[in-house]
Enzyme design. Structure first.
Site, short mmCIF file in Angstrom:
data_model
loop_
_atom_site.label_atom_id
_atom_site.label_comp_id
_atom_site.label_asym_id
_atom_site.label_seq_id
_atom_site.Cartn_x
_atom_site.Cartn_y
_atom_site.Cartn_z
CD1 TRP A 272 -0.44 -6.38 -2.68
CD2 TRP A 272 -0.86 -7.07 -0.78
NE1 TRP A 272 -0.08 -7.75 -2.48
CE2 TRP A 272 0.07 -7.84 -0.82
CE3 TRP A 272 -0.85 -7.53 1.12
CZ2 TRP A 272 0.13 -9.97 -0.19
CZ3 TRP A 272 -1.33 -8.66 1.82
CH2 TRP A 272 -0.15 -8.69 0.70
NE ARG B 77 5.07 1.00 0.03
CZ ARG B 77 6.49 0.48 0.68
NH1 ARG B 77 7.93 1.13 0.49
NH2 ARG B 77 6.55 0.62 1.81
CE LYS C 20 13.32 -12.71 -7.34
NZ LYS C 20 14.14 -12.28 -6.54
CG ASN D 257 0.08 2.07 3.90
OD1 ASN D 257 -0.74 2.63 3.11
ND2 ASN D 257 1.30 3.20 3.60
N GLY D 258 -1.68 -0.36 6.67
CA GLY D 258 -1.42 -0.83 8.11
C GLY D 258 -2.14 -2.43 7.95
CG HIS E 241 16.86 -38.76 0.71
ND1 HIS E 241 17.10 -40.06 1.24
CD2 HIS E 241 17.68 -37.50 0.67
CE1 HIS E 241 18.58 -39.79 0.85
NE2 HIS E 241 19.30 -38.48 1.11
CE LYS F 204 11.83 -3.92 -4.39
NZ LYS F 204 12.10 -5.22 -4.72
CD GLU G 38 16.55 -14.88 -4.58
OE1 GLU G 38 15.53 -16.00 -3.57
OE2 GLU G 38 16.56 -13.61 -5.24
CD GLU H 46 9.10 -12.68 -5.50
OE1 GLU H 46 10.50 -12.45 -6.61
OE2 GLU H 46 8.77 -11.92 -4.95
CB CYS I 239 -1.35 0.49 1.13
SG CYS I 239 -2.18 -1.07 1.41
O1 M6R Z 1 11.79 -5.85 2.02
P1 M6R Z 1 12.28 -7.34 2.45
O2 M6R Z 1 13.69 -7.40 2.10
O3 M6R Z 1 12.14 -7.65 4.31
O4 M6R Z 1 11.24 -8.80 2.12
C1 M6R Z 1 11.45 -9.99 2.31
C2 M6R Z 1 10.50 -10.29 1.56
O5 M6R Z 1 8.88 -9.91 1.62
C3 M6R Z 1 10.59 -10.26 -0.18
O6 M6R Z 1 11.80 -10.75 -0.09
C4 M6R Z 1 10.42 -11.32 -1.70
O7 M6R Z 1 10.58 -12.47 -1.18
C5 M6R Z 1 10.89 -10.59 -2.62
N1 M6R Z 1 9.13 -10.27 -3.63
C6 M6R Z 1 11.16 -11.81 -3.06
O8 M6R Z 1 11.70 -10.96 -4.23
#
Ligand code: M6R
Length: 641
Positions: free
Chosen positions: A83, A27, A520, A109-110, A539, A636, A516, A523, A2
């Site tokens: 969001w 955001r 990626k 926000n929150g 396993h 984000k 990772e 996501e 947000c």
């Molecule tokens: O702002 P942060 O690094 O704490 O965020 C943590 C995760 O939300 C963030 O890394 C998320 O997994 C990303 N979208 C990864 O690409």
């Protein structure tokens, strides 16, 4: 998660609110809205205004189109890009939310944690709710308070709105930032924050308030970050700032420096691609700052961070957690400090027994991730309560946003200095986090060696110096790698048109990179992917493999090279299409496709192996025509638990 923008001044507010929201759209982007207050001629009586509220589901351009059709006059207003947390991403749940009379509007926000009980209370008194959100309780509570104050005979003005907000805030539980406008006080904007970011920008005869710097950077460089519990009344004439107990506070503004606060895609198709290409620069800046000639490493940290540390625990989420896992490997295998990584979201509810002489590291690029902040706060508090100095909290934050909530929570900060990252998928901030851990591991190794604590089997001074020499070459290596793999991964992407599952394999220091790679891909392409330690395949997960499941295998010369190649052979025997992230050599001819790497010390390899992970995901998603920078359901920074 947000974005809030709010403005008061002498210009039309709506165009600037929309521009601010455009800068914050990364955001949250499932719906957006603005509310403006238009001052009306009042013939000498108390000022009066008309509230205009526009909302639209989906991306900001839907809201912009609505504004172009309908307009929203006024020099004061608030805006929000959402969001969804409470209530589906539909127009009726979009902010701003209004009171029953439609004269008062709020963006937030929150999360208001006690919204259910407040809603029930208000409903029992006859209030009709129009949305499923937690936020809507706020305008109703404010309207009731304002009604009561008006009936008591108080003058209807900006101060009354401020007073109502100050009186309602203690009823709200949770972490939030909010902004309020009221048609009856057209020259007033009230903003407040509790554990969620909010910054005031000071322009010429106007003030902009936003939840993040990109919305402010194009408006002004003079900012006043609000502190926890503060409430501010903004009018065209100035700012009145109050602390949580209602006392007036005076604080000097600070300056936003550099261009890192401006979100600009340059000539790239997506922010994510631009940010992947910025990684050589991230590395070059880091090398210049922290690897001075004649020294092993120089980090801007107090000796108190290192002194007497016996164990390290790291709390993080998502990509930051993967960086932390590489970090833990380095801290153990380079510096010999026992290190454990926790999901921040799990740590709070099952903390390990307290150990003495512990350094706790929070890793979060945004510095605002609620899970990470909550876990760090909990750890800080339980250590403070303990009383024995050996258990006292010693907290370090690794972040791209030193001015964030994390920066205020912990006493030591390592700024990764990667510049603003707009793509929801973290790339260059991951690189920055990795580099921060290389620096920390080297710094601990140096100090432990000087204290006679070097353990057998760990890299000696010569190898550490060689690592540093290779780190100095990193920007050039990355530059060549990004350019080469951008082309190769673009060519490879069409092979994934019908792919539904991908397995990423790695071992040792590259196991977190396999995870990772999988994160990626999930996501931004919505393809199911798993990152596995290659030795674990047999396993169980090997049952998933057939010709339709590509396997990306990270194989770099070093302690587990042969083992990873054998694991890759096992996958090949099940007809899986093998993509190798490995050096070009006879050993790696088993791969159907090779994404070739230069050979570096195995300890440095994650800095390189992550590049094909990022570019492969990017090109697969872009090839599918997906919205790479704003993938579905994500935001984000995740400022709710
Ligand atoms: O702002 P942060 O690094 O704490 O965020 C943590 C995760 O939300 C963030 O890394 C998320 O997994 C990303 N979208 C990864 O690409």
């Amino acid at each position: 998660m947000c974005g809030i923008v709010a403005l008061i001044g002498s210009r039309e507010a709506a165009p600037q609110l929309l521009e601010g929201l455009r800068q914050l759209e990364y955001r949250g982007y499932d719906s957006a809205g603005i509310a403006t207050v238009e001052a009306l001629p009042n013939g000498g009586g108390a000022p009066e205004g008309r509230l205009h509220c526009l909302k639209a589901e989906g991306k900001l351009l839907n809201l912009t189109a609505r504004w172009e059709e309908q307009g929203a006059a006024g020099h004061c207003g608030i805006g929000h890009t959402r969001w969804a947390t409470h209530g589906k991403p539909e127009e009726r749940n979009a902010h701003p939310h209004l009171d029953g009379s439609g004269q008062l509007a709020v963006v937030q926000n929150g999360i208001i944690e006690n919204h259910r009980s407040l809603r029930e209370l208000l409903q029992a008194e006859g209030v009709m709710f129009r949305s499923d959100t937690d936020t809507e309780v706020i305008p109703h509570l404010l309207a009731r308070r304002l009604d009561a104050l008006e009936k008591e005979g108080h003058l209807i003005d900006a101060a009354l709105l401020l007073r109502a907000v100050q009186e309602v805030l203690p009823l709200l539980h949770g972490a939030y930032a909010l902004a309020v406008v009221w048609a009856k006080a057209p020259g007033a904007l009230v903003v407040a924050r509790r554990q969620a970011p909010l910054l005031i920008g000071l322009g010429e005869g106007e003030f902009l308030c936003a939840s993040d710097t990109p919305a402010l950077a194009g408006f002004t460089r003079t900012i006043l970050p609000m502190e926890d519990g503060e409430v501010a009344l903004l009018t065209p004439l100035g700012i009145e700032l109050y602390n949580a107990t209602g006392e007036r506070v005076q604080r000097n503004p600070s300056l936003l420096t550099g261009t890192e606060h401006v979100a600009d895609k340059r000539s790239f198709r997506h922010f994510m691609l631009k940010e992947i290409h910025e990684q050589p620069e991230t590395a070059a800046l880091w090398v210049a700052r922290h690897l001075p000639e004649g020294a092993l490493v120089a980090l801007p940290l107090d000796e108190a961070v290192y002194c007497g540390v016996e164990r390290i625990q790291i709390l993080a989420c998502g990509t930051s957690r993967h960086a932390a896992q590489v970090g833990a490997y380095l801290l153990e295998q380079v510096a010999g400090v026992p290190t454990t990584v926790f999901y921040a979201s799990e740590f709070r509810y099952a903390p390990p027994p307290l150990s003495p002489h512990m350094l706790t590291i929070g890793v979060t690029q945004s510095g605002e991730t609620a899970d990470t902040l909550a876990a760090l706060t909990m750890e800080q508090q339980r250590r403070q309560r303990h009383g024995d100095p050996a258990y006292a909290p010693r907290m370090l934050g690794i972040t791209n946003r030193p001015e964030s909530s994390l920066g205020r929570l912990v006493s030591h900060i390592l700024d990764i200095g990667a510049g603003i990252e707009v793509g929801v998928a973290a790339t260059k901030t991951f690189m920055g986090q990795l580099l921060a851990f290389y620096g920390l591991a080297l710094a601990f190794a140096e100090r432990r060696a000087a204290a006679g604590l070097r353990q057998p089997g760990l890299p000696d001074h010569g190898r550490l110096m060689a690592l540093v020499a290779q780190l100095r070459e990193l920007p050039a290596l990355l530059q060549a790698l990004v350019e080469d793999h951008d082309r190769r991964c673009a060519e490879l992407a069409h092979l994934f048109t019908d792919t539904q599952d991908v397995i990423f394999l790695g071992r040792g220091i590259n196991y977190p990179i396999a995870m990772e790679g999988a994160l990626k891909l999930k996501e931004i392409s919505y393809i199911h992917a798993e990152g596995y330690p290659a030795g674990e395949m047999k396993h169980g997960p090997i049952a998933l493999l057939d010709a339709r499941v590509p396997v990306v295998s990270i194989a770099v010369p070093g302690t587990v090279f042969d083992k990873v190649l054998s694991n890759a052979q096992e996958a090949k025997a099940r007809d899986a299409r093998l993509i190798g992230v490995a050096p070009a050599c006879p050993d790696t001819e088993l791969f159907d496709t090779l994404l070739p790497l230069p050979i570096v010390d195995e300890l440095l390899s994650p800095l390189l192996t992550v590049i094909p992970m990022q570019l492969l995901s990017y090109h697969i998603a872009a090839h599918r025509g997906l919205d790479v920078d704003q993938p579905r359901n994500l935001a984000k920074s995740v400022t709710v638990e």
